[in-house]
Design a protein around this motif. Sequence first.
Motif, PDB file in Angstrom:
ATOM      1  N   ASN A  53      -5.276 -24.803 -11.894  1.00 32.70           N
ATOM      2  CA  ASN A  53      -5.298 -25.813 -10.840  1.00 32.70           C
ATOM      3  C   ASN A  53      -4.081 -26.711 -10.876  1.00 32.70           C
ATOM      4  N   ALA A  54      -3.083 -26.328 -11.671  1.00 33.23           N
ATOM      5  CA  ALA A  54      -1.929 -27.204 -11.833  1.00 33.23           C
ATOM      6  C   ALA A  54      -0.696 -26.712 -11.055  1.00 33.23           C
ATOM      7  N   CYS A  55      -0.807 -25.563 -10.394  1.00 33.75           N
ATOM      8  CA  CYS A  55       0.372 -24.972  -9.729  1.00 33.75           C
ATOM      9  C   CYS A  55       0.125 -24.734  -8.251  1.00 33.75           C
ATOM     10  N   ASN A  56       1.198 -24.763  -7.552  1.00 32.56           N
ATOM     11  CA  ASN A  56       1.177 -24.474  -6.114  1.00 32.56           C
ATOM     12  C   ASN A  56       2.111 -23.290  -5.844  1.00 32.56           C
ATOM     13  N   VAL A  57       1.588 -22.244  -5.223  1.00 34.29           N
ATOM     14  CA  VAL A  57       2.366 -21.035  -4.921  1.00 34.29           C
ATOM     15  C   VAL A  57       2.564 -20.927  -3.417  1.00 34.29           C
ATOM     16  N   GLU A  58       3.838 -20.852  -3.002  1.00 31.39           N
ATOM     17  CA  GLU A  58       4.135 -20.757  -1.573  1.00 31.39           C
ATOM     18  C   GLU A  58       4.707 -19.379  -1.232  1.00 31.39           C
TER      19      GLU A  58
ATOM     20  N   LYS B 133       7.541 -19.114  -4.147  1.00 29.42           N
ATOM     21  CA  LYS B 133       8.011 -20.331  -4.817  1.00 29.42           C
ATOM     22  C   LYS B 133       6.843 -20.986  -5.547  1.00 29.42           C
ATOM     23  N   ILE B 134       7.055 -21.255  -6.829  1.00 33.12           N
ATOM     24  CA  ILE B 134       5.991 -21.829  -7.668  1.00 33.12           C
ATOM     25  C   ILE B 134       6.446 -23.184  -8.212  1.00 33.12           C
ATOM     26  N   SER B 135       5.567 -24.127  -8.098  1.00 37.34           N
ATOM     27  CA  SER B 135       5.811 -25.460  -8.686  1.00 37.34           C
ATOM     28  C   SER B 135       4.523 -25.913  -9.388  1.00 37.34           C
ATOM     29  N   CYS B 136       4.704 -26.392 -10.613  1.00 37.24           N
ATOM     30  CA  CYS B 136       3.545 -26.777 -11.421  1.00 37.24           C
ATOM     31  C   CYS B 136       3.759 -28.174 -12.014  1.00 37.24           C
ATOM     32  N   ALA B 137       2.689 -28.917 -12.081  1.00 36.96           N
ATOM     33  CA  ALA B 137       2.690 -30.229 -12.746  1.00 36.96           C
ATOM     34  C   ALA B 137       1.934 -30.080 -14.069  1.00 36.96           C
ATOM     35  N   ILE B 138       2.674 -30.243 -15.148  1.00 34.93           N
ATOM     36  CA  ILE B 138       2.112 -29.957 -16.475  1.00 34.93           C
ATOM     37  C   ILE B 138       2.133 -31.241 -17.312  1.00 34.93           C
TER      38      ILE B 138
ATOM     39  N   ASN C 250       7.326 -30.957 -15.313  1.00 36.05           N
ATOM     40  CA  ASN C 250       7.186 -30.144 -14.088  1.00 36.05           C
ATOM     41  C   ASN C 250       7.945 -28.830 -14.257  1.00 36.05           C
ATOM     42  N   LEU C 251       7.353 -27.800 -13.697  1.00 35.49           N
ATOM     43  CA  LEU C 251       7.910 -26.449 -13.791  1.00 35.49           C
ATOM     44  C   LEU C 251       8.179 -25.935 -12.365  1.00 35.49           C
ATOM     45  N   ASN C 252       9.378 -25.400 -12.170  1.00 33.36           N
ATOM     46  CA  ASN C 252       9.756 -24.889 -10.844  1.00 33.36           C
ATOM     47  C   ASN C 252      10.542 -23.577 -11.002  1.00 33.36           C
ATOM     48  N   PHE C 253      10.177 -22.609 -10.223  1.00 37.33           N
ATOM     49  CA  PHE C 253      10.925 -21.343 -10.171  1.00 37.33           C
ATOM     50  C   PHE C 253      10.467 -20.546  -8.948  1.00 37.33           C
ATOM     51  N   THR C 254      11.213 -19.476  -8.673  1.00 38.51           N
ATOM     52  CA  THR C 254      10.914 -18.611  -7.527  1.00 38.51           C
ATOM     53  C   THR C 254      10.905 -17.163  -7.992  1.00 38.51           C
ATOM     54  N   VAL C 255       9.827 -16.474  -7.676  1.00 38.48           N
ATOM     55  CA  VAL C 255       9.714 -15.044  -7.972  1.00 38.48           C
ATOM     56  C   VAL C 255      10.249 -14.260  -6.780  1.00 38.48           C
ATOM     57  N   LYS C 256      11.166 -13.334  -7.058  1.00 35.03           N
ATOM     58  CA  LYS C 256      11.773 -12.516  -6.007  1.00 35.03           C
ATOM     59  C   LYS C 256      11.339 -11.066  -6.173  1.00 35.03           C
TER      60      LYS C 256
ATOM     61  N   THR D  87       0.811  -1.222   0.000  1.00 37.84           N
ATOM     62  CA  THR D  87       0.000   0.000   0.000  1.00 37.84           C
ATOM     63  C   THR D  87       0.844   1.271   0.000  1.00 37.84           C
ATOM     64  N   PHE D  88       2.117   1.175   0.349  1.00 39.19           N
ATOM     65  CA  PHE D  88       2.948   2.373   0.420  1.00 39.19           C
ATOM     66  C   PHE D  88       4.345   2.161  -0.148  1.00 39.19           C
ATOM     67  N   PHE D  89       4.514   1.120  -0.964  1.00 35.62           N
ATOM     68  CA  PHE D  89       5.828   0.878  -1.558  1.00 35.62           C
ATOM     69  C   PHE D  89       5.676   0.086  -2.858  1.00 35.62           C
ATOM     70  N   GLY D  90       6.612   0.332  -3.774  1.00 35.80           N
ATOM     71  CA  GLY D  90       6.714  -0.462  -4.976  1.00 35.80           C
ATOM     72  C   GLY D  90       7.767  -1.543  -4.816  1.00 35.80           C
ATOM     73  N   VAL D  91       7.818  -2.470  -5.752  1.00 37.59           N
ATOM     74  CA  VAL D  91       8.748  -3.594  -5.657  1.00 37.59           C
ATOM     75  C   VAL D  91       9.507  -3.760  -6.969  1.00 37.59           C
ATOM     76  N   HIS D  92      10.762  -4.243  -6.833  1.00 39.67           N
ATOM     77  CA  HIS D  92      11.588  -4.623  -7.978  1.00 39.67           C
ATOM     78  C   HIS D  92      11.535  -6.151  -8.086  1.00 39.67           C
ATOM     79  N   VAL D  93      11.135  -6.646  -9.242  1.00 43.46           N
ATOM     80  CA  VAL D  93      10.820  -8.071  -9.408  1.00 43.46           C
ATOM     81  C   VAL D  93      11.864  -8.739 -10.295  1.00 43.46           C
ATOM     82  N   SER D  94      12.279  -9.920  -9.864  1.00 43.07           N
ATOM     83  CA  SER D  94      13.167 -10.787 -10.633  1.00 43.07           C
ATOM     84  C   SER D  94      12.786 -12.230 -10.306  1.00 43.07           C
ATOM     85  N   SER D  95      13.570 -13.162 -10.791  1.00 47.09           N
ATOM     86  CA  SER D  95      13.243 -14.573 -10.522  1.00 47.09           C
ATOM     87  C   SER D  95      14.470 -15.444 -10.708  1.00 47.09           C
ATOM     88  N   THR D  96      14.342 -16.641 -10.224  1.00 47.36           N
ATOM     89  CA  THR D  96      15.329 -17.675 -10.538  1.00 47.36           C
ATOM     90  C   THR D  96      14.977 -18.245 -11.924  1.00 47.36           C
TER      91      THR D  96
END
Length: 306
Positions: free
Chosen positions: A301-306, A281-286, A258-264, A188-197
Amino acid sequence: MSMHAKTDSEVTSQTASSPTRSPRRPVYFVQSPSRDSHDGEKTTNSFHSTPVLSPNGSPGRHSRNSSSTRFSGSLRPGSRKSSQQLQPVKHGKGFDAIEEEGLVDDDHRRGIPRRCYFLAFVVGFFVLFSFFALVLWAAAKPQKPDVVMRSISFDEFVVNAGADASGVATEMVNMNATIRFNFRNRGTFFGVHVSSTPLDLAYTELTLASGTIKKFYQSRKGHRLVSVNLQGRGVPLYGGGVNWSSQNGKLTAPVPLNLNFTVKAKAYVLGKLVKPKFHRKISCAIVYKPTKVNVPISLKNACNVE
């Protein structure tokens, strides 16, 4: 002559009848200090003297000659010190209070130096600033960004015979796919810089294609649709795809992936002093289906976000 002349008998009688004068006795004075009277800057010490007779003096004569004498001035040089130690201090409504200079000097010596005030100010500033920064960090930490996986589309997925860099014959995979997901900043009071593995699309533990998110900045309460291209060229299977069914290099049966990566995400709430970090952390079964080439496959319904 006969009238003025006195006979020896008359002179003798007058001498006998007249009282005998006693010689004058010295008078001693004992001086006792009285209360000092002060006026403005001048200090006057007054003493009352009480006459005391000498041992040979007559009480009656002393009572006539005795008087109370008031002396003003300094009795001796040492008395100046005592007069300076007591100074009148006027407090409201005209009341006088005596303040001793020695005590005042001691109070001044015990005073807190200026550098102590400066040190206290610096310490207090850092304590308050640290507390403020901690409050900001605690307020920002629960506001994790949301990642919602949308779809994946396979533009190419072929298997051909070939050889690796060392010359070993094996089947080679070429893959081209696109991942889409929605990123939303809840801050609500800050922006973010986004990257990923790296986004790794793999068969069991064998990575067939990979890609990375292009870094971007997301403003507060903003969202966007992110697309990432995954590519794999000449990936050797080394017998990993023996169960695959293919014809002319094209797969004819579904393949589980399977797809795996992490959004930072990193937020600079208070410059570089307060920068909370968020990891999703995102993991998907495709399941790849040969019939759905160049067609988006839903990942709702194929992904899990932690």
